[in-house]
Design a protein around this motif. Structure first.
Motif, PDB file in Angstrom:
ATOM      1  N   CYS A  33       0.841  -1.194   0.000  1.00  0.00           N
ATOM      2  CA  CYS A  33       0.000   0.000   0.000  1.00  0.00           C
ATOM      3  C   CYS A  33       0.876   1.243   0.000  1.00  0.00           C
ATOM      4  CB  CYS A  33      -0.877   0.061   1.246  1.00  0.00           C
ATOM      5  SG  CYS A  33      -2.215  -1.121   1.284  1.00  0.00           S
ATOM      6  N   THR A  50      -5.159   6.433  -0.931  1.00  0.00           N
ATOM      7  CA  THR A  50      -4.245   5.304  -0.911  1.00  0.00           C
ATOM      8  C   THR A  50      -4.471   4.441  -2.141  1.00  0.00           C
ATOM      9  OG1 THR A  50      -5.770   3.931   0.370  1.00  0.00           O
ATOM     10  CG2 THR A  50      -4.156   5.231   1.620  1.00  0.00           C
ATOM     11  N   TYR A  52      -3.625   0.330  -3.655  1.00  0.00           N
ATOM     12  CA  TYR A  52      -3.097  -1.014  -3.460  1.00  0.00           C
ATOM     13  C   TYR A  52      -2.299  -1.374  -4.697  1.00  0.00           C
ATOM     14  CZ  TYR A  52      -2.925  -6.010  -2.521  1.00  0.00           C
ATOM     15  OH  TYR A  52      -2.496  -7.289  -2.295  1.00  0.00           O
ATOM     16  N   ARG A  99       3.209   0.753   3.387  1.00  0.00           N
ATOM     17  CA  ARG A  99       3.252  -0.402   4.284  1.00  0.00           C
ATOM     18  C   ARG A  99       3.353  -1.665   3.464  1.00  0.00           C
ATOM     19  NH1 ARG A  99      -2.117  -1.778   7.428  1.00  0.00           N
ATOM     20  NH2 ARG A  99      -3.187  -3.013   5.872  1.00  0.00           N
ATOM     21  N   CYS A 106      -6.233  -0.824   1.424  1.00  0.00           N
ATOM     22  CA  CYS A 106      -5.246   0.112   1.955  1.00  0.00           C
ATOM     23  C   CYS A 106      -5.959   1.174   2.794  1.00  0.00           C
ATOM     24  CB  CYS A 106      -4.471   0.766   0.815  1.00  0.00           C
ATOM     25  SG  CYS A 106      -3.471  -0.412  -0.107  1.00  0.00           S
ATOM     26  N   TYR A 113       0.607   2.742   8.759  1.00  0.00           N
ATOM     27  CA  TYR A 113       1.734   2.895   7.853  1.00  0.00           C
ATOM     28  C   TYR A 113       3.018   3.120   8.637  1.00  0.00           C
ATOM     29  CZ  TYR A 113      -1.751   3.100   4.260  1.00  0.00           C
ATOM     30  OH  TYR A 113      -2.787   2.765   3.429  1.00  0.00           O
TER      31      TYR A 113
END
Length: 126
Positions: A33, A50, A52, A99, A106, A113
């Motif tokens: 993410c 965010t 993915y 992360r 995410c 994170y």
């Protein structure tokens, strides 16, 4: 190179646009993410958008939905945040975060994170 490195911040008038970039290192290329967070003076750091990296699914906070777009260049790993129709309340320090935890979703919570850039400042004048 830092694991995450932001660029593209600056000053813009309300209604204008900016594009932020987040360059990743070899170490962070495989992050599951990646996302953008922001923090205005006196406020908590909040999640903005965010992505993915597995399937490109994106997630946005309600305050920026339909105005901001997060994307990722799969060849370089660079993540972008295209910001349009900027408002004075969008002014903040913008941080790139990542992360490794996989799972297809995410979150927008900052405590999920553990890799962070140094930030890039966005100023929006009315």
């Amino acid at each position: 190179r830092a694991v995450l490195e932001e660029s593209g911040g600056g000053s813009v008038q309300a209604g204008g646009s900016l594009r932020l970039s987040c360059a990743v290192s070899e170490f962070t290329f495989a992050l599951a993410c990646l996302g953008w967070f922001r923090q205005a003076p006196g406020k908590e750091r909040e999640g903005v958008a965010t992505i993915y990296t597995g399937d490109g699914n994106t997630y946005y906070s309600e305050s920026v939905k339909d105005r901001f777009t997060i994307s990722r260049d799969s060849a370089t790993g660079t993540v972008y945040l295209q910001m349009t129709s900027l408002k004075p309340e969008d002014a903040a320090m913008y941080y790139c975060a990542g992360r490794f935890v996989p799972g297809g979703y995410c979150p927008l919570e900052r405590d999920k994170y553990n890799y962070w850039g140094q930030g890039t400042q966005v100023t929006v004048s009315s």
